[in-house]
Write an enzyme that holds these catalytic residues in place. Structure first.
Site, PDB file in Angstrom:
ATOM      1  N   HIS A 105       8.699   1.708   9.666  1.00 31.13           N
ATOM      2  CA  HIS A 105       7.925   1.154   8.829  1.00 31.13           C
ATOM      3  C   HIS A 105       6.669   1.860   8.587  1.00 31.13           C
ATOM      4  O   HIS A 105       6.264   2.719   9.471  1.00 31.13           O
ATOM      5  CB  HIS A 105       7.436  -0.310   9.295  1.00 31.13           C
ATOM      6  CG  HIS A 105       6.781  -0.418  10.423  1.00 31.13           C
ATOM      7  ND1 HIS A 105       7.236  -0.094  11.729  1.00 31.13           N
ATOM      8  CD2 HIS A 105       5.556  -0.734  10.568  1.00 31.13           C
ATOM      9  CE1 HIS A 105       6.025  -0.084  12.575  1.00 31.13           C
ATOM     10  NE2 HIS A 105       5.007  -0.591  11.758  1.00 31.13           N
ATOM     11  N   ASP A 107       2.431   0.551   8.189  1.00 32.28           N
ATOM     12  CA  ASP A 107       1.566  -0.607   8.584  1.00 32.28           C
ATOM     13  C   ASP A 107       1.340  -1.153   7.138  1.00 32.28           C
ATOM     14  O   ASP A 107       0.377  -0.581   6.141  1.00 32.28           O
ATOM     15  CB  ASP A 107       0.726  -0.267   9.345  1.00 32.28           C
ATOM     16  CG  ASP A 107       0.913   0.008  10.766  1.00 32.28           C
ATOM     17  OD1 ASP A 107       2.243  -0.343  11.130  1.00 32.28           O
ATOM     18  OD2 ASP A 107       0.362   0.629  11.402  1.00 32.28           O
ATOM     19  N   HIS A 260       6.692   5.121  10.793  1.00 35.06           N
ATOM     20  CA  HIS A 260       6.829   4.925  12.472  1.00 35.06           C
ATOM     21  C   HIS A 260       7.776   3.897  12.931  1.00 35.06           C
ATOM     22  O   HIS A 260       7.794   2.818  12.226  1.00 35.06           O
ATOM     23  CB  HIS A 260       5.386   4.990  13.255  1.00 35.06           C
ATOM     24  CG  HIS A 260       4.702   3.729  12.876  1.00 35.06           C
ATOM     25  ND1 HIS A 260       3.966   3.508  11.697  1.00 35.06           N
ATOM     26  CD2 HIS A 260       4.453   2.761  13.656  1.00 35.06           C
ATOM     27  CE1 HIS A 260       3.296   2.485  11.411  1.00 35.06           C
ATOM     28  NE2 HIS A 260       3.809   1.784  12.864  1.00 35.06           N
ATOM     29  N   ARG A 276      -5.076  -1.797  19.472  1.00 38.38           N
ATOM     30  CA  ARG A 276      -4.983  -1.318  18.011  1.00 38.38           C
ATOM     31  C   ARG A 276      -5.628  -1.569  17.004  1.00 38.38           C
ATOM     32  O   ARG A 276      -6.212  -2.848  17.149  1.00 38.38           O
ATOM     33  CB  ARG A 276      -3.228  -1.529  17.715  1.00 38.38           C
ATOM     34  CG  ARG A 276      -2.822  -0.767  16.682  1.00 38.38           C
ATOM     35  CD  ARG A 276      -1.326  -1.456  16.130  1.00 38.38           C
ATOM     36  NE  ARG A 276      -1.648  -2.313  15.242  1.00 38.38           N
ATOM     37  CZ  ARG A 276      -0.705  -2.714  14.166  1.00 38.38           C
ATOM     38  NH1 ARG A 276       0.485  -2.068  14.342  1.00 38.38           N
ATOM     39  NH2 ARG A 276      -0.909  -3.712  13.372  1.00 38.38           N
TER      40      ARG A 276
HETATM   41  C1  SIN Z   1       3.301  -0.335  15.311  1.00 37.37           C
HETATM   42  O1  SIN Z   1       4.131  -0.220  14.547  1.00 37.37           O
HETATM   43  O2  SIN Z   1       1.930  -0.822  14.888  1.00 37.37           O
HETATM   44  C2  SIN Z   1       3.161  -0.479  16.900  1.00 37.37           C
HETATM   45  C3  SIN Z   1       3.961   0.849  17.717  1.00 37.37           C
HETATM   46  C4  SIN Z   1       4.199   0.699  18.848  1.00 37.37           C
HETATM   47  O3  SIN Z   1       4.031  -0.073  19.644  1.00 37.37           O
HETATM   48  O4  SIN Z   1       4.251   1.636  19.445  1.00 37.37           O
END
Ligand code: SIN
Length: 285
Positions: A105, A107, A260, A276
């Site tokens: 996906h 974000d 990602h 994050r």
């Molecule tokens: C995410 O997709 O925002 C998280 C990625 C991760 O936990 O590595």
């Protein structure tokens, strides 16, 4: 004169940036080099960092300012700008969102102005017998676009796809967690199938199977297979960089130039705990 050393990953995206200690503060000249390396390589890694939540927020503000997260219950209690991704439990409650992003996906494509980038700081990384788990994989949507045939590039010109928040949660098997208020706050949005990167001008494929529910003006019988074909194309092995986390890694990834996903190959007692932030983006074009 350049201050930082930039080591490209050798893959279609990704570079390590050396020579910066975010805990010491960030001079403008150093920030500008980080920003330039980020735009060039789409995902950059700063190893061995030791930063406070305030320093993390400050970096995010300089990159464009923080986007509040939809699932506020997983935000840091003292720093709501920071979203926690974690498999840790405290007082019987999850400390963060466990195993976020385990499907490919980008974000928050389900909002009008999706985040420019995401920053993630590794406080704890699952490790066993010298091996780390919970890697994050990044696929270059720029390299994927460049590899399309000329006929396909022409076919995609001017197309817009519908991105749906509930479809994202359905894909993750988490639709039941959504409140009516969250659904109302997140109506369907439309973005170009091929976005122009707002900082580099590069073309990027911007569709996701299972989250894009259609293409404006196109029958689903044609649109859904096209979305699937493009989604499968983006994640071809030659467009991917796999990040193996170490504690103290601070990563910044681009949400236009990349997709990602997180590897879900660990369980407690192996601990994964991340801070994050999502950074403001622009309208898509
Ligand atoms: C995410 O997709 O925002 C998280 C990625 C991760 O936990 O590595």
């Amino acid at each position: 004169m350049k201050v930082l050393e930039i080591i490209p990953s050798g893959d279609a995206c990704g570079a390590e940036v050396r020579g910066v200690d975010l805990g010491e503060g960030l001079k403008d000249v150093v920030f500008d080099e980080i920003d330039a390396a980020f735009n060039k390589h789409s995902v950059i890694v700063l190893r061995n960092q030791s930063i406070t939540p305030e320093q993390h927020i400050d970096l995010s503000d300089r990159l464009g300012g923080i986007v509040p997260h939809t699932f506020s219950e997983f935000c840091h209690p003292d720093y709501p700008q920071i979203f926690r991704i974690s498999n840790l439990i405290e007082d019987g409650k999850p400390l963060g969102y466990e195993k976020a992003g385990v499907t490919w996906h980008t974000d928050q494509s389900y909002i009008e102005t999706p985040p420019r980038c995401t920053t993630m700081f590794a406080l704890e990384v699952p490790e066993k017998e010298g091996k780390s788990f919970g890697d994050t994989l990044f696929a270059s949507t720029v390299a994927a676009y460049n590899a399309l045939s000329d006929d396909m590039k022409i076919r995609l010109r001017g197309l817009k796809a519908v991105h749906q928040f509930a479809a994202r949660k359905r894909r993750l098997g988490r639709e039941s967690e959504l409140s009516e208020a969250q659904k109302l706050l997140n109506p369907d949005v439309v973005h170009p199938v091929v976005r122009t990167h707002p900082f580099t001008g590069r073309k990027c494929i911007y569709v996701l199977e299972g989250e894009c529910t259609g293409i404006v003006g196109m029958d689903d019988a044609e649109a859904l297979p096209l979305i699937k074909e493009l989604s499968d194309h983006i994640i071809r092995p030659e467009f991917i960089y796999r990040h193996k986390w170490r504690q103290g890694d601070l990563i910044i990834w681009d949400n236009c130039a990349l997709q990602h996903r997180a590897e879900s190959d660990y369980e407690l007692p192996l601990r994964r705990h991340m801070h994050r932030t999502s950074v403001n983006g622009t309208s898509t074009f």
